[in-house]
Design a protein around this motif. Structure first.
Motif, PDB file in Angstrom:
ATOM      1  N   LYS A  34       0.821  -1.214   0.000  1.00 21.57           N
ATOM      2  CA  LYS A  34       0.000   0.000   0.000  1.00 21.57           C
ATOM      3  C   LYS A  34       0.853   1.261   0.000  1.00 21.57           C
ATOM      4  O   LYS A  34       0.480   2.259  -0.603  1.00 21.57           O
ATOM      5  N   SER A  35       2.010   1.209   0.669  1.00 19.55           N
ATOM      6  CA  SER A  35       2.867   2.405   0.748  1.00 19.55           C
ATOM      7  C   SER A  35       3.439   2.793  -0.611  1.00 19.55           C
ATOM      8  O   SER A  35       3.876   3.927  -0.797  1.00 19.55           O
ATOM      9  N   LYS A  36       3.443   1.852  -1.574  1.00 19.92           N
ATOM     10  CA  LYS A  36       3.926   2.146  -2.923  1.00 19.92           C
ATOM     11  C   LYS A  36       2.775   2.360  -3.903  1.00 19.92           C
ATOM     12  O   LYS A  36       2.992   2.492  -5.102  1.00 19.92           O
ATOM     13  N   GLY A  37       1.539   2.367  -3.391  1.00 15.00           N
ATOM     14  CA  GLY A  37       0.378   2.659  -4.212  1.00 15.00           C
ATOM     15  C   GLY A  37      -0.252   1.461  -4.902  1.00 15.00           C
ATOM     16  O   GLY A  37      -1.127   1.630  -5.748  1.00 15.00           O
ATOM     17  N   ASN A  48      -3.489  -3.948  -5.753  1.00 17.61           N
ATOM     18  CA  ASN A  48      -3.626  -5.396  -5.629  1.00 17.61           C
ATOM     19  C   ASN A  48      -2.279  -6.046  -5.973  1.00 17.61           C
ATOM     20  O   ASN A  48      -1.318  -5.348  -6.302  1.00 17.61           O
ATOM     21  N   ASP A  49      -2.233  -7.368  -5.886  1.00 14.53           N
ATOM     22  CA  ASP A  49      -0.985  -8.085  -6.161  1.00 14.53           C
ATOM     23  C   ASP A  49      -0.551  -7.949  -7.619  1.00 14.53           C
ATOM     24  O   ASP A  49       0.647  -7.924  -7.915  1.00 14.53           O
ATOM     25  N   ALA A  50      -1.512  -7.854  -8.551  1.00 13.88           N
ATOM     26  CA  ALA A  50      -1.162  -7.703  -9.963  1.00 13.88           C
ATOM     27  C   ALA A  50      -0.436  -6.379 -10.196  1.00 13.88           C
ATOM     28  O   ALA A  50       0.556  -6.327 -10.938  1.00 13.88           O
ATOM     29  N   GLU A  51      -0.884  -5.310  -9.558  1.00 17.95           N
ATOM     30  CA  GLU A  51      -0.187  -4.025  -9.678  1.00 17.95           C
ATOM     31  C   GLU A  51       1.193  -4.101  -9.046  1.00 17.95           C
ATOM     32  O   GLU A  51       2.145  -3.500  -9.544  1.00 17.95           O
ATOM     33  N   ALA A  52       1.319  -4.843  -7.960  1.00 15.44           N
ATOM     34  CA  ALA A  52       2.619  -5.017  -7.317  1.00 15.44           C
ATOM     35  C   ALA A  52       3.588  -5.732  -8.263  1.00 15.44           C
ATOM     36  O   ALA A  52       4.760  -5.365  -8.364  1.00 15.44           O
ATOM     37  N   ARG A  53       3.095  -6.742  -8.973  1.00 21.47           N
ATOM     38  CA  ARG A  53       3.933  -7.471  -9.938  1.00 21.47           C
ATOM     39  C   ARG A  53       4.374  -6.541 -11.066  1.00 21.47           C
ATOM     40  O   ARG A  53       5.537  -6.533 -11.457  1.00 21.47           O
ATOM     41  N   ASP A  54       3.456  -5.718 -11.573  1.00 21.65           N
ATOM     42  CA  ASP A  54       3.811  -4.772 -12.639  1.00 21.65           C
ATOM     43  C   ASP A  54       4.866  -3.777 -12.157  1.00 21.65           C
ATOM     44  O   ASP A  54       5.816  -3.465 -12.875  1.00 21.65           O
ATOM     45  N   ARG A  55       4.703  -3.272 -10.939  1.00 21.57           N
ATOM     46  CA  ARG A  55       5.683  -2.347 -10.365  1.00 21.57           C
ATOM     47  C   ARG A  55       7.038  -3.035 -10.223  1.00 21.57           C
ATOM     48  O   ARG A  55       8.087  -2.468 -10.536  1.00 21.57           O
ATOM     49  N   PHE A  56       7.009  -4.295  -9.758  1.00 21.07           N
ATOM     50  CA  PHE A  56       8.245  -5.050  -9.572  1.00 21.07           C
ATOM     51  C   PHE A  56       8.996  -5.207 -10.897  1.00 21.07           C
ATOM     52  O   PHE A  56      10.213  -5.039 -10.958  1.00 21.07           O
ATOM     53  N   ILE A  57       8.272  -5.504 -11.981  1.00 23.75           N
ATOM     54  CA  ILE A  57       8.903  -5.647 -13.300  1.00 23.75           C
ATOM     55  C   ILE A  57       9.532  -4.325 -13.724  1.00 23.75           C
ATOM     56  O   ILE A  57      10.660  -4.293 -14.225  1.00 23.75           O
ATOM     57  N   ALA A  58       8.839  -3.215 -13.499  1.00 26.68           N
ATOM     58  CA  ALA A  58       9.400  -1.901 -13.831  1.00 26.68           C
ATOM     59  C   ALA A  58      10.663  -1.628 -13.012  1.00 26.68           C
ATOM     60  O   ALA A  58      11.657  -1.102 -13.544  1.00 26.68           O
ATOM     61  N   GLU A  59      10.647  -2.001 -11.742  1.00 28.09           N
ATOM     62  CA  GLU A  59      11.823  -1.804 -10.884  1.00 28.09           C
ATOM     63  C   GLU A  59      12.997  -2.663 -11.347  1.00 28.09           C
ATOM     64  O   GLU A  59      14.151  -2.237 -11.250  1.00 28.09           O
TER      65      GLU A  59
END
Length: 79
Positions: free
Chosen positions: A32-35, A38-49
């Motif tokens: 949540k602190s990174k916006g 859901n888990d799918a958005e977390a995976r997308d953010r992780f790939i960008a990182e």
């Protein structure tokens, strides 16, 4: 040249370094602190990182039509 490898399968991530016993894994979860909504958005953010950290996508495959895609990334050791 030696490479670090990263395997992303669904929300499971494994990192591999050259040498015996040099792998470790983790699960990508919503932060949540990174916006992440859901888990799918977390995976997308992780790939960008990964991309911002020098990782390059080298393979994408569907092992079975019902399984999530498997993504392989690499980067030279030392980055």
């Amino acid at each position: 040249m030696q490479w670090q490898l990263c395997k992303l399968h669904g929300n499971d991530v494994w990192f591999y370094l050259p040498g015996p016993g040099a792998g470790h894994g983790m699960e990508i979860k919503r932060d949540k602190s990174k916006g992440d909504k859901n888990d799918a958005e977390a995976r997308d953010r992780f790939i960008a990182e990964l991309g911002m950290s020098g990782w390059e996508l080298v393979s994408a495959a569907y092992p079975h039509h019902l399984d999530p895609v498997v993504l392989w990334f690499k980067r030279p050791v030392g980055e």
